[in-house]
Motif scaffolding. Structure first.
Motif, PDB file in Angstrom:
ATOM      1  N   HIS A 187      -0.723   1.614   6.054  1.00 10.63           N
ATOM      2  CA  HIS A 187      -1.946   1.804   5.513  1.00 10.63           C
ATOM      3  C   HIS A 187      -2.924   0.756   6.463  1.00 10.63           C
ATOM      4  CE1 HIS A 187      -1.762  -2.538   4.242  1.00 10.63           C
ATOM      5  NE2 HIS A 187      -0.100  -2.247   3.857  1.00 10.63           N
TER       6      HIS A 187
ATOM      7  N   ASP B 293       0.587  -5.949   8.833  1.00  9.33           N
ATOM      8  CA  ASP B 293       0.494  -5.443   7.432  1.00  9.33           C
ATOM      9  C   ASP B 293      -1.185  -4.694   7.496  1.00  9.33           C
ATOM     10  OD1 ASP B 293       0.816  -4.658   4.775  1.00  9.33           O
ATOM     11  OD2 ASP B 293       0.221  -6.417   4.084  1.00  9.33           O
ATOM     12  N   CYS B 294      -1.069  -3.423   8.081  1.00 14.88           N
ATOM     13  CA  CYS B 294      -0.238  -2.811   8.279  1.00 14.88           C
ATOM     14  C   CYS B 294      -0.614  -1.855   9.542  1.00 14.88           C
ATOM     15  CB  CYS B 294       0.243  -1.918   7.144  1.00 14.88           C
ATOM     16  SG  CYS B 294       1.840  -0.977   7.148  1.00 14.88           S
TER      17      CYS B 294
ATOM     18  N   GLU C  93      -4.177   0.626  -0.173  1.00 12.92           N
ATOM     19  CA  GLU C  93      -2.765  -0.043  -0.471  1.00 12.92           C
ATOM     20  C   GLU C  93      -2.883  -1.429  -1.015  1.00 12.92           C
ATOM     21  OE1 GLU C  93       1.253  -1.517  -0.318  1.00 12.92           O
ATOM     22  OE2 GLU C  93      -0.456  -2.457   0.747  1.00 12.92           O
ATOM     23  N   GLU C  94      -3.596  -2.307  -0.470  1.00 16.84           N
ATOM     24  CA  GLU C  94      -3.501  -3.509  -0.668  1.00 16.84           C
ATOM     25  C   GLU C  94      -3.887  -3.976  -2.373  1.00 16.84           C
ATOM     26  OE1 GLU C  94      -2.292  -6.322   0.611  1.00 16.84           O
ATOM     27  OE2 GLU C  94      -2.208  -5.290   2.768  1.00 16.84           O
TER      28      GLU C  94
ATOM     29  N   GLU D 227       5.973  -0.287   6.877  1.00 16.77           N
ATOM     30  CA  GLU D 227       5.634  -1.369   6.462  1.00 16.77           C
ATOM     31  C   GLU D 227       6.675  -2.517   7.144  1.00 16.77           C
ATOM     32  OE1 GLU D 227       3.374  -3.066   4.430  1.00 16.77           O
ATOM     33  OE2 GLU D 227       2.704  -1.468   3.123  1.00 16.77           O
TER      34      GLU D 227
HETATM   35 ZN    ZN Z   1       1.148  -3.374   3.528  1.00 19.34          ZN
END
Ligand code: ZN
Length: 406
Positions: free
Chosen positions: A84, A117-118, A151-152, A177
């Motif tokens: 992501h 991340d990421c 994603e977060e 990840e």
């Molecule tokens: Zn992540």
């Protein structure tokens, strides 16, 4: 290909990964320079699309939810690489040893917001594809590289949109990840539950005429906390947990409150469903006059789409004997001559959708280290970045090759 031939290919791939290392690092540095908080990833998506074109993908596009996608090949088996582009928000930049959006190379690592991340994962999967292209390696696979959004805040929602809205159906998903070059085969799930009590509002000077919803919530909170003793347990993930994480009521200090709402964060084992979670909570709190629901997570994409959906992110676990795990192991062995350790993630990922909801076999592998995730010393080791790109180049070949064996 037999294993001697595969080892030869692995050697060529490792070589090419080193040759492309600087180019890969430049791409990662560019991504770090772009602020890309959840829902606001457009510039990072565009930069990724540009890189996917540069490395020679056969097709490059942005899907309806605003994910960056590149395709290589047109074979029967569809492999999706996912990492992501959105990052956690910086709470206090003064705590960072280097400014979060100014990539710096120090002690063999690239530092900056999202390195672990990421964005390090995005640079990894894009350069895995770049190596395949440069070496003109192909097989009976279609490789999709996805720079994912959202994603977060809402892991899996952007991937769900790609599958269910745009009709892309991968046979397998690999998530870049943080795994520190080892394999991950699952994660706990998480969900949010809203628990509500209602009362009767009256002026605070005559409380005996009303019903206080906050007071009604007190035994409910005690019950929610006590439930921790009996939550499902799992041989690999340990014990489920739940915690009351928020409490709200009307903002009227001179009234008896007519409602009170507590938010519960619950960590789940694979197999728990919305229905099973709600049933367990309702059994505990309905006798006390409270109600429970799973709220919708509000989600807007940078393309202007609303993807609101239940705040429910199921856990998942790939069986120890699943062929996908064997492909991951064989890829590591061909490149580095050793078996990769296998574990599960403590945090939640886009696998909540791919494996947890859609049942697509999903595996995790990335160069980033978990200890730097959401930390002020956010960084990714450059040697690991190169090695991980080699893994992602060899993986599709190993995937279709092992299927041919069976
Ligand atoms: Zn992540």
């Amino acid at each position: 290909m037999n294993s001697a031939e595969m080892n030869k290919v692995a050697e060529r791939i490792a070589h090419k990964a080193s040759a492309l290392a600087l180019q890969q690092q430049r791409f990662l540095a560019d991504l770090i320079r772009i602020r890309s908080y959840t829902g606001d990833e457009r510039a990072a998506v565009e930069r990724t699309l540009q890189e996917l074109r540069t490395i020679g993908c056969d097709e490059v596009w942005m899907d309806s939810a605003g994910n960056a996608l590149g395709r290589i090949g047109n074979g029967r088996r569809v492999i999706l690489y996912n990492a992501h582009l959105d990052t956690n928000e910086v709470a206090d930049a003064s705590e960072w040893p280097h400014p979060p959006l100014e990539p710096v190379i120090e002690n063999g690592a690239m530092w900056g917001l999202g390195a672990s991340d990421c964005k390090g994962g995005v640079a990894t999967i894009v350069y895995g594809a770049a190596i395949l292209k440069e070496l003109a390696l192909s097989g009976d696979f279609t490789l999709l590289v996805m720079g994912a959004t959202l994603e977060e805040d809402a892991e899996g929602f952007a991937l769900r949109s790609l599958v269910e809205r745009d009709g892309v159906h991968p046979d397998t998903v690999v998530l870049a990840e943080a795994t520190d070059l080892t394999l991950r085969r699952g994660q706990r799930g998480r969900c949010e539950i809203r628990v509500r009590t209602t009362g009767k509002a009256v002026h605070a000077s005559t409380p005996h005429l009303g019903e206080n919803a906050i007071l009604k919530m007190m035994p409910v909170i005690a019950e929610l906390e006590a439930m921790n003793a009996e939550l499902p347990t799992h041989a690999i993930f340990g014990k489920g947990t739940q915690v009351v994480s928020l409490i709200e009521g009307p903002h009227t200090p001179n009234s008896v409150p007519s409602w009170c709402e507590a938010t519960v964060d619950r960590r789940m084992m694979p197999g728990e469903t919305m229905a099973s979670v709600l049933a367990s909570i309702r059994a505990a709190i309905e006798p006390l006059g409270a109600t429970a629901t799973i709220p919708d997570q509000p989600v807007s994409t940078h393309t202007g789409l609303r993807l609101d959906g239940p705040s429910f992110y199921p856990g998942w676990l790939l069986e120890q004997t699943h062929p996908l795990l064997a492909v991951g192991q064989a890829t590591g062995r061909a490149l580095w001559g050793e078996s990769l350790p296998v574990d599960v993630w403590r945090f939640s990922t886009d696998g909540a959708y791919s494996a947890g909801a859609a049942g697509i076999p999903t595996l995790g592998f990335g160069p980033q280290e978990e200890r730097y995730v959401h930390a002020a010393d956010d960084q990714v080791d450059l040697a690991k970045l190169t090695k991980a790109a080699a893994f992602y180049a060899l993986f599709p070949l190993m995937f279709v090759n092992r299927e041919g064996d069976q």
